[in-house]
Each structure stands twice: as C-alpha cells, then as structure tokens.
Design a protein around this motif. Sequence first.
Motif, PDB file in Angstrom:
ATOM      1  N   UNK A  12      33.089   3.690  34.255  1.00 32.11           N
ATOM      2  CA  UNK A  12      33.534   4.558  35.330  1.00 32.11           C
ATOM      3  C   UNK A  12      34.878   4.043  35.840  1.00 32.11           C
ATOM      4  N   UNK A  13      35.684   4.954  36.385  1.00 31.54           N
ATOM      5  CA  UNK A  13      37.012   4.600  36.874  1.00 31.54           C
ATOM      6  C   UNK A  13      37.219   5.182  38.268  1.00 31.54           C
ATOM      7  N   UNK A  14      38.217   4.673  38.998  1.00 32.34           N
ATOM      8  CA  UNK A  14      38.455   5.179  40.348  1.00 32.34           C
ATOM      9  C   UNK A  14      39.228   6.497  40.401  1.00 32.34           C
ATOM     10  N   UNK A  15      39.776   6.929  39.257  1.00 27.52           N
ATOM     11  CA  UNK A  15      40.555   8.170  39.265  1.00 27.52           C
ATOM     12  C   UNK A  15      40.449   8.877  37.915  1.00 27.52           C
ATOM     13  N   UNK A  73      36.138  -4.743  24.681  1.00 25.71           N
ATOM     14  CA  UNK A  73      37.223  -5.646  25.083  1.00 25.71           C
ATOM     15  C   UNK A  73      38.463  -4.871  25.496  1.00 25.71           C
ATOM     16  N   UNK A  74      38.780  -3.820  24.758  1.00 26.00           N
ATOM     17  CA  UNK A  74      39.969  -3.022  25.078  1.00 26.00           C
ATOM     18  C   UNK A  74      39.792  -2.278  26.402  1.00 26.00           C
ATOM     19  N   UNK A  75      38.594  -1.758  26.654  1.00 22.82           N
ATOM     20  CA  UNK A  75      38.336  -1.096  27.936  1.00 22.82           C
ATOM     21  C   UNK A  75      38.566  -2.080  29.074  1.00 22.82           C
ATOM     22  N   UNK A  76      38.078  -3.313  28.927  1.00 27.14           N
ATOM     23  CA  UNK A  76      38.274  -4.324  29.974  1.00 27.14           C
ATOM     24  C   UNK A  76      39.760  -4.607  30.195  1.00 27.14           C
ATOM     25  N   UNK A  77      40.543  -4.627  29.127  1.00 25.80           N
ATOM     26  CA  UNK A  77      41.992  -4.859  29.254  1.00 25.80           C
ATOM     27  C   UNK A  77      42.681  -3.713  29.991  1.00 25.80           C
ATOM     28  N   UNK A  78      42.263  -2.487  29.720  1.00 25.64           N
ATOM     29  CA  UNK A  78      42.908  -1.301  30.277  1.00 25.64           C
ATOM     30  C   UNK A  78      42.427  -0.945  31.683  1.00 25.64           C
ATOM     31  N   UNK A  79      41.242  -1.382  32.034  1.00 27.25           N
ATOM     32  CA  UNK A  79      40.581  -0.921  33.260  1.00 27.25           C
ATOM     33  C   UNK A  79      41.258  -1.482  34.506  1.00 27.25           C
ATOM     34  N   UNK A  80      41.411  -0.648  35.551  1.00 29.29           N
ATOM     35  CA  UNK A  80      42.036  -1.131  36.784  1.00 29.29           C
ATOM     36  C   UNK A  80      41.155  -2.084  37.603  1.00 29.29           C
ATOM     37  N   UNK A  81      39.858  -2.123  37.336  1.00 27.54           N
ATOM     38  CA  UNK A  81      38.963  -3.014  38.078  1.00 27.54           C
ATOM     39  C   UNK A  81      38.745  -4.309  37.317  1.00 27.54           C
TER      40      UNK A  81
END
Length: 110
Positions: A12-15, A73-81
């Motif tokens: 999930x993302x904030x935007x 791993x890539x999601x963690x790198x890209x994620x704002x949280x």
Amino acid sequence: MAIPSVWSVTTTTPSEEAAREIARAVVSERLAAGASITGPIKSVFWHLGELGDGHEWRVELRTSDAARDKLAERIKELHPWDNPELVGQPIEWYPEEYGSWVARSTNASE
C-alpha cells in the motif's frame, strides 16, 4: 510439463502517484508481469505507539517464483515509507497459459 508458479504481491502507498510509480517501475523492469491499483482505501493501523487512520492505495502485482524476492527488494527501494506493508501469497489456481505468461513476462533475458 510443470505449471509455472504465480505469486500475488501486495503493498500500500500514501498516494495514487506513488502506487503508479512503483507499478510502472517494477513492470517495466520485468519484476512483475502486471499490476492493479485500487484506492483510495480507508486504513486503520497501529504505528509509532498510537492508533492512526488514513487513505492508502493498494498495489497488487503478479510475479513468478524466480522474480518474487527481487520484486520485494525493489518495492522496498522505491517505496516512500521506511517499513511498508509488503505481503505475498502463492496463487493456488490459474490456467496454464496465464502462468506461462507471468513466467515469460518476468524473465528479463527475453
């Protein structure tokens, strides 16, 4: 012939923009075969010692066994949280052609 394994990985993302950026990046990098974005969704959570709530956007990605861990791993790198929700589960049933498409789509050597 063994049917390729397919995984559903969700974050999930904030935007909506952050959701779209993650989805486009990992699909273009062939870590996921496809992505679905839904939202806004209303979330209630415990964070930093207190109850919170807000709106989030859910990103659901389809990937293969071979790409699953690299995708995470890539999601963690890209994620704002710093510590995003990131969960995955194997898909129990799907047509063989769908599994083959996911496997082909997440093979960067093609």
